[in-house]
Design an enzyme around this catalytic site. Sequence first.
Site, short mmCIF file in Angstrom:
data_model
loop_
_atom_site.label_atom_id
_atom_site.label_comp_id
_atom_site.label_asym_id
_atom_site.label_seq_id
_atom_site.Cartn_x
_atom_site.Cartn_y
_atom_site.Cartn_z
N ASN A 11 0.82 -1.20 0.00
CA ASN A 11 0.00 0.00 0.00
C ASN A 11 0.86 1.26 0.00
O ASN A 11 0.96 1.96 -1.01
CB ASN A 11 -0.93 -0.02 1.21
CG ASN A 11 -1.96 1.09 1.16
OD1 ASN A 11 -1.82 2.06 0.44
ND2 ASN A 11 -3.01 0.94 1.92
N ASP A 12 1.53 1.51 1.11
CA ASP A 12 2.30 2.76 1.23
C ASP A 12 3.42 2.85 0.20
O ASP A 12 3.76 3.94 -0.25
CB ASP A 12 2.86 2.88 2.64
CG ASP A 12 1.74 2.92 3.67
OD1 ASP A 12 0.69 3.51 3.36
OD2 ASP A 12 1.91 2.35 4.76
#
Lengths: 105, 472
Positions: free
Chosen positions: B398-399
């Site tokens: 995600n990040d």
Amino acid sequence: MDGLINFFISNYQLITIVILSIFLGIEVISRVPSVLHTPLMSGANAIHGVVIIGAIIVMGQAHTDDYLALTLGFLAVVLGTLNVVGGFVVTDRMLEMFSKKKKKK
Amino acid sequence: MDQLQDILNGYSVLLLSYLIGSITFIMGLKMLSHPDTARKGNLVAAFGMVISILATIFLYRNGMGEKLHNYGWIFAALVIGTVVGTMAAKKVQMTAMPEMVSLFNGMGGACAMLISVVEYHHNPTPDAGMFTIIVLGMVIGTVSFAGSIIAWGKLNGKIKDKTIPGGQGINFVLLGAVLVGSIVMIGGYVDMPSMFYIILACAALYGVLFVMPIGGADMPVVISLLNSFTGVAAAFGGFLYNNPVMLTGGILVGSAGTILTMLMCKAMNRSLTNVLIGSFGGGGAAAAGGASKEQGNYKEISLNDTAVLMAYASKVLIIPGYGLAVAQAQHACHELEKLLEEKGVEVGYGIHPVAGRMPGHMNVLLAEADVPYEKLLEMEDANAQMGTTSVVLILGANDVVNPAAKEDPSSPIYGMPILEVEKAEHVIVNKRSMKPGYAGIENDLFFKPKTSMLFGDAKKVLQELVAELKQV
């Protein structure tokens, strides 16, 4: 202040080792691929388990009726062993996967 | 006379063993930093450790020339530690490695702390130099122990991220208390045994509060830092017993660990202070505020469509993240990769340096599933190939693919290098839900027109995808 000066003089050699070791530590791992960051950290983690030697000395010098030293020393040896053995075994498991790869190629 | 000669002989063997220990530690670390020799390096260091420990048990003599006793206790403790340590290390899941390392590190810290406590009891009024060593060993060991336990709890989800209001202030006060207390004690201004334990308590509390507000994504850096702390604590033990191997081992880890910590920070393009002050924790609120203005629509894609899209792609890039690790989906992932290759699709893995919970986490995980080493592309190489990639499949990352790191200066992860997945033709994101990632930041990528969401547990989705692909 006198205490510190005495300390410096009587431990001069050890202090030299410290300074040299600092540079050595920096030098030894300054070029490491990011893939190896985790295993390297884990390996270093096992190496500082060398603190167990201190624990063994504490334990081995405790008088048989000095229950505080015996109990804490015993605990310290157990924890130190965990650090050493667990650390090396975990690192080996991580690295095993890399070498398995290499052999097949 | 013979007895004296005996003692000297024993002593020289002891010193020789310590010398071997120091050398193997240096060689071990050196070898650990190269992929080809890493495993051997670990064994070399372990060998030196065993020699040093055995020599200490059998050959150490104190100032009076007395050998150690209490062998029963020592061996009992060694056996317990070895059995428990081996079992824990063998049984732990590959995904849980980081927290295991943290836990072992905490044990080392606690060991250093206990040594200082016992030494203080034996000698409550040492000279200033010795006292400094005892107190410093205790403080650093305690901070490392308390911090490692919190880091361990955070990584396995037992402890949630928490920002304590005014936490920074409390930390400074605690640190000040530890410093002042130590100076007052060492200087001999107060003669109060309980002072020692007050300092210990302050150090423990500091360790807890120091790690508490730091975001889970930054834990690897923190563990590495605490790792070098424990190294320094061990080195103080070396001063205490005039023991060269403890000194070299401890200091080596202390300095190598510090460099490693900085390398890890560099991989995330952040400074150490930035990590420690916990900007992820503080910035989370701002990011959440920013996210509400941009909650766009996302579109879902079916398994069948995904299979077709991938089967007819020329190049597929898989981007693994922590979701893959949690789902234990590395084998299913490898199966998908093999199947696609059979169909003539080029498959590679884009590995972000800090994907997962530790640098190298994904490499270890995929290596376990027999994914060929050369298929794992480092971030720069993966980004270079992004433009010619037809489908990017993001598995629980995600990040590390959040475009905010490039576009939004107010984002807490702004400046972190990311995998630029948007350059590819299609982006398929597999996640369990729309929840933000570990850093707690919304990801605009999910709302981009190129992006399709494929919800579900990574392992289940991959297995179903393989089944679908076989029918295409």
